[in-house]
Motif scaffolding. Structure first.
Motif, PDB file in Angstrom:
ATOM      1  N   PHE A 109       0.831  -1.200   0.000  1.00  0.00           N
ATOM      2  CA  PHE A 109       0.000   0.000   0.000  1.00  0.00           C
ATOM      3  C   PHE A 109       0.874   1.262   0.000  1.00  0.00           C
ATOM      4  N   LYS A 110       1.927   1.252   0.837  1.00  0.00           N
ATOM      5  CA  LYS A 110       2.777   2.452   0.917  1.00  0.00           C
ATOM      6  C   LYS A 110       3.375   2.761  -0.456  1.00  0.00           C
ATOM      7  N   TYR A 111       3.768   1.707  -1.152  1.00  0.00           N
ATOM      8  CA  TYR A 111       4.339   1.880  -2.484  1.00  0.00           C
ATOM      9  C   TYR A 111       3.286   2.454  -3.445  1.00  0.00           C
ATOM     10  N   ARG A 112       2.064   1.870  -3.365  1.00  0.00           N
ATOM     11  CA  ARG A 112       0.995   2.287  -4.269  1.00  0.00           C
ATOM     12  C   ARG A 112       0.615   3.753  -4.005  1.00  0.00           C
ATOM     13  N   ALA A 113       0.493   4.099  -2.720  1.00  0.00           N
ATOM     14  CA  ALA A 113       0.087   5.463  -2.382  1.00  0.00           C
ATOM     15  C   ALA A 113       1.167   6.456  -2.782  1.00  0.00           C
ATOM     16  N   ARG A 114       2.423   6.067  -2.592  1.00  0.00           N
ATOM     17  CA  ARG A 114       3.507   6.968  -2.970  1.00  0.00           C
ATOM     18  C   ARG A 114       3.548   7.159  -4.486  1.00  0.00           C
ATOM     19  N   ARG A 118       1.026   7.013  -6.486  1.00  0.00           N
ATOM     20  CA  ARG A 118      -0.059   7.899  -6.897  1.00  0.00           C
ATOM     21  C   ARG A 118       0.317   9.358  -6.621  1.00  0.00           C
ATOM     22  N   LEU A 119       0.933   9.570  -5.472  1.00  0.00           N
ATOM     23  CA  LEU A 119       1.348  10.924  -5.119  1.00  0.00           C
ATOM     24  C   LEU A 119       2.366  11.454  -6.129  1.00  0.00           C
TER      25      LEU A 119
END
Lengths: 186, 489
Positions: free
Chosen positions: B56-61, B63-64
């Motif tokens: 998730f952290k990778y995915r959210a980063r 997207r950012l």
């Protein structure tokens, strides 16, 4: 989960406010875990918590140019964005059961509740926390869910670090008594 | 000392792994009965909400970063003419591309994009990539493209493996692209190079995971995969260092430099002073420190992750904590000993072992802890640290099923281990990740450990498991069952 504000934090925030994307990415790295845990405590499902956390940072990045330091730690600003999004989430889903009535992990065999002593379920814990008054509930939430350090909590509550430690001690003691009473009532 | 302060100290000590609850409370026996249940409750609270998964952290980063990139592209609209000029720069590669398009070769170019190394159209794919590199405007775009191409080579290898083809060729190009990306990033403005460092740090971690998975099923291709893993690991180290200290890129680091990782060290202790002359941590002095931090408050307990390279110390990361042990701890590479053998040098820091022992081989990773005397870490306990293929035995302290992560406590120290790709088994049965919470507080053994960006990945996890005694064995507990063996890769 570092509990002190690193000394470079003001410079990084200032650079992010001026449009430095790399500086904002640093803030993301520092706070994503704590914001996720904050949101995860407030909403019942993991995918929703992930969506909201992601949106917190996109929104924060979109409005970082308007951020002005009030003396409170930066995470307080992120938490405020998170709480607004959580409020929107509940407004849009009126049928959702309030968080106090739900366990965080649906599968009873998995997740961190196994780390809690056998008689203590997450629901017990949440119920008991929700019955703590004012600052006691706030301090436990900030310290153990948000992962804030004593200095950060003291900055937000405008109290000394010593006073925060005293509130923490009393809150844990009261929480223990509440849980013991719940146990005996069964 | 007041009991609320003792409680705060013990909560922090347990959280940062410097001592167990029992060890901490043993120092305050008069308060033990009152504080122990509160400390247990605090531990329950701390673990009552799971953290986010690495995925998730990778995915959210991502997207950012994508939001940032698209907004940046909108803002940079005015530099379009400059980019057009660069794109129109006469070059052989561009002319070749135009000729191909005009002669009906566009279809071949399109078809080549999914080709693999043994396919007839693969050289066309590589040619188009060369053209894109030539047309890329500036070090920033070129570095970003090179990272994409390194990832594409790994995707090709994964596809070849699925089709049971030999995989060696494409991996050889991974290092070339990564090294080129590092050199191009050095040409980019500081701000852009930090964004690139973020991109490189994230992508190299996930690409290592891809290759570690591949390694499990590889037959005969292990050397090529291990070589590519070495390069990815070094690229990750360069990216993490450059993220906080972009000046490091100007030194010309290379993923091909086999000695790069030997310069990594971690030093923990009370920060006494940091100035242009040097840093003093618990009485040990570091000179030629290149730090992104203008001012670091003295008096904090810090854990410094740094890279020693070309007579300079580049700060990779500093972690602060409210409280910590007064002893100093260093983990680094053995560089040699004084002629009389009494003083060893660990990543440049002089260390006097408590007991006379045979010096290890140069480059061997060591962990030394003790106190400083006259600029030397003296009476130090020194032990070897197995580097990459170790084992870890200890108590299973926590399980995050969603993230595939567990924590193992060994001799009071907590180790986070990713077991999402591991074979999990016991003498009785083959288990799944979802079974692990039932094994909390039992002894486990993680094998085939590899370190990826500070997190250990295990290929196998052996669990003590007895279904008949589930309730009795796995109902949780408080005291640590410490292990004498203290090897903590």
């Amino acid at each position: 989960m570092s509990t002190l504000q690193p000394p470079d934090e003001p410079a990084i925030i200032s650079a992010a406010v001026k449009g430095d994307n790399a500086a904002f990415a640093t803030l993301y790295d520092r706070y994503v875990e704590r914001i996720y845990r904050h949101v995860r405590y407030l909403v019942p499902s993991q995918p929703d918590a992930e969506d909201i956390t992601q949106t917190v940072f996109v929104k924060a990045w979109g409005s970082i140019g308007r951020y002005r330091s009030t003396g409170a730690p930066f995470i307080a600003w992120l938490n405020a964005i998170a709480r607004n999004l959580v409020a929107d989430y509940y407004r849009a889903r009126k049928h959702i059961v309030p968080l106090q009535d739900q366990d965080i992990v649906d599968d009873p065999r998995s997740g961190p509740e196994m780390m809690v002593e056998a008689s203590l379920t997450q629901r017990d814990l949440r119920d008991a926390i929700s019955r703590l008054k004012g600052e006691k509930q706030t301090v436990l939430f900030m310290r153990f869910i948000d992962g804030m350090g004593y200095s950060e909590i003291a900055g937000i509550l405008k109290k000394s670090e010593g006073a925060v430690r005293v509130i923490q001690f009393r809150a844990l003691k009261e929480l223990k008594e509440l849980l013991d009473r719940q146990d005996k009532g069964r | 000392m007041k009991k609320e302060d003792v409680l705060a100290i013990c909560i922090e000590a347990v959280r940062n792994g410097s001592s167990t609850a029992e060890e901490c409370l043993a120092r305050y026996p008069e308060m033990r009965d009152e504080l122990e249940p509160l400390l247990r409750l605090a531990a329950s609270l701390q673990t009552s909400v799971p953290g986010p998964s690495a995925e998730f952290k990778y995915r959210a980063r991502s997207r950012l970063l994508a939001e940032m990139a698209s907004a940046g592209a909108r803002k940079r609209g005015h530099i379009w003419p400059q980019r057009v000029k660069a794109a129109l720069r006469p070059s052989l590669a561009a002319l070749v591309l135009m000729a191909l398009l005009m002669s009906g070769g566009g279809g071949a170019i399109y078809a080549s994009q999914n080709s693999l190394p043994d396919d007839a159209l693969y050289p066309v794919k590589l040619g188009v990539e060369q053209v894109r590199l030539v047309l890329a405007a500036g070090g920033n775009d070129r570095a970003s493209l090179r990272l994409e191409l390194a990832g594409r080579r790994i995707d090709e290898v994964l596809a070849q493996s699925e089709r049971e083809r030999p995989i060696g060729g494409a991996l050889a190009r991974v290092g070339t692209q990564l090294d080129g990306a590092v050199k191009d990033a050095a040409q980019a403005p500081a701000l852009e190079s930090r964004l690139l460092a973020t991109q490189m740090a994230v992508s190299t971690v996930y690409r290592q995971v891809d290759l570690l998975t591949l390694l499990e099923s590889a037959q005969g291709d292990e050397p090529a995969i291990r070589l590519a893993l070495d390069m990815l690991r070094r690229a990750n180290l360069i990216a993490r260092t450059a993220y906080n200290t972009p000046a490091f890129l100007q030194q010309g680091p290379s993923v091909l430099d086999e000695g790069l990782e030997a310069g990594q060290f971690t030093l923990s202790g009370i920060l006494i002073e940091s100035s242009d002359e040097g840093w003093n941590i618990g009485g040990l002095r570091l000179t030629n420190v290149v730090s992104p931090y203008d001012q670091v408050s003295p008096g904090s307990y810090v854990t410094l992750r740094a890279l020693s390279s070309d007579s300079r110390v580049y700060i990779v990361e500093i972690e602060y904590s409210d409280a910590g042990a007064s002893e100093i701890r260093i983990e680094g590479a053995f560089e040699g000993a004084s002629p009389d053998g009494t003083t060893w040098y660990v990543s440049g820091v002089p260390v006097q072992p408590e007991i006379s022992q045979e010096a290890p081989s140069t480059g061997q990773r060591l962990v030394a802890s003790g106190s400083a005397s006259a600029g030397t870490l003296s009476a130090a306990q020194v032990r070897l640290r197995s580097e990459r293929h170790g084992e870890l035995e200890g108590r299973l302290a926590s399980v995050d099923v969603a993230a595939g992560m567990i924590e193992i406590v060994q001799a009071g120290a907590r180790h986070t281990v990713n077991v999402s790709q591991a074979a999990i088994s016991s003498e009785e049965a083959r288990l799944t990740l979802a079974d692990l919470p039932l094994a909390l507080n039992t002894e486990v053994e993680a094998e085939g450990l590899r370190s990826v960006d500070g997190v250990l990945w295990a290929s196998r996890l052996e669990v003590e498991w007895d279904e008949d005694d589930e309730e009795e064995e796995h109902s949780g507990g408080w005291s640590d069952s410490d292990d004498d063996d203290d090897d903590d890769d």
